[in-house]
Design a protein around this motif. Structure first.
Motif, PDB file in Angstrom:
ATOM      1  N   ALA A  21      46.658  42.485  45.537  1.00 50.60           N
ATOM      2  CA  ALA A  21      45.432  43.251  45.787  1.00 50.60           C
ATOM      3  C   ALA A  21      45.373  44.486  44.911  1.00 50.60           C
ATOM      4  O   ALA A  21      44.324  44.831  44.346  1.00 50.60           O
ATOM      5  CB  ALA A  21      45.354  43.630  47.264  1.00 50.60           C
ATOM      6  N   GLU A  25      42.575  45.360  41.961  1.00 50.53           N
ATOM      7  CA  GLU A  25      41.813  46.599  41.905  1.00 50.53           C
ATOM      8  C   GLU A  25      41.985  47.283  40.559  1.00 50.53           C
ATOM      9  O   GLU A  25      41.025  47.816  39.984  1.00 50.53           O
ATOM     10  CB  GLU A  25      42.258  47.538  43.035  1.00 50.53           C
ATOM     11  N   GLN A  28      39.928  45.531  37.907  1.00 46.16           N
ATOM     12  CA  GLN A  28      38.500  45.815  38.062  1.00 46.16           C
ATOM     13  C   GLN A  28      38.155  47.207  37.540  1.00 46.16           C
ATOM     14  O   GLN A  28      37.150  47.409  36.855  1.00 46.16           O
ATOM     15  CB  GLN A  28      38.100  45.683  39.529  1.00 46.16           C
ATOM     16  N   ILE A  29      39.024  48.189  37.864  1.00 46.82           N
ATOM     17  CA  ILE A  29      38.785  49.555  37.371  1.00 46.82           C
ATOM     18  C   ILE A  29      38.862  49.598  35.859  1.00 46.82           C
ATOM     19  O   ILE A  29      38.034  50.239  35.188  1.00 46.82           O
ATOM     20  CB  ILE A  29      39.812  50.521  38.000  1.00 46.82           C
TER      21      ILE A  29
END
Length: 204
Positions: A21, A25, A28-29
């Motif tokens: 997870a 993240e 994606q950032i």
């Protein structure tokens, strides 16, 4: 949540999910941070956008031309010092185009209305006995159908000449007058192939 009875196997599974997870993240950032940099237009591209907008293109049209959204184009242009002047120029051009299109539509409508009124009025006028007799005598004297059309205010072209001939034919038969109209006083008959009624078609 970490379960109450934690075993080595469940701990490993939980750690894998947490790490996965977190990595998702982070990816994606990283993508979001890299995307504006990738799409940030070069200075000359900004100028091209501004020029296209200044010439009257909408924000959406400029965006489609450069592969971005209209809102993104607006953000880019607002950051440029010449944006307000370009916006005023674009508004002026769009007003001019709108006025030109409106004027063209009005002129077209006006011409159509005039043509309709001319068709209506000449038929009403030509049905009067005195006008019919004058047109009948003009044809008998050798006048062309286009001359008869012009005499009642119609353009002397082939279409009006033909419709004038048809209208006179109906009027003559309704009044019991001879048809075709025989030419008198040695008037030359109009050139062209004789129709079934003996009246030459309006080729003039």
């Amino acid at each position: 949540m970490i379960p109450e009875h934690l075993t080595i196997r469940s701990l490993r599974s939980t750690v894998r999910r947490v790490v996965s997870a977190v990595l998702g993240e982070l990816r994606q950032i990283a993508d979001e941070e890299a995307r504006p940099t990738k799409r940030r237009p070069a200075p000359d591209r900004k100028v091209d956008m501004l020029n296209a907008y200044r010439e009257g293109a909408s924000l959406r049209a400029v965006g489609e031309q450069f592969g971005v959204s209209g809102s993104r184009v607006q953000q880019i242009l607002k950051s440029m010092p010449d944006y307000q002047a370009a916006r005023d120029s674009a508004k002026s051009i769009r007003r001019s185009r709108s006025a030109g299109a409106r004027s063209a539509r009005q002129q077209s409508l006006h011409k159509t209305t005039i043509a309709r009124e001319v068709r209506r009025s000449w038929k009403e006028v030509s049905e009067r006995d005195d006008v019919f007799e004058r047109l009948y005598e003009m044809r008998a004297a050798g006048k062309k159908w286009k001359d008869l059309a012009e005499a009642v205010g119609r353009p002397p072209d082939r279409s009006n000449a033909h419709s004038t001939m048809l209208h006179m034919k109906r009027q003559a038969r309704a009044r019991g007058r001879p048809w075709p109209i025989r030419q008198v006083n040695g008037a030359a008959r109009p050139s062209g192939t004789t129709s079934l009624d003996g009246e030459a078609p309006p080729t003039e």
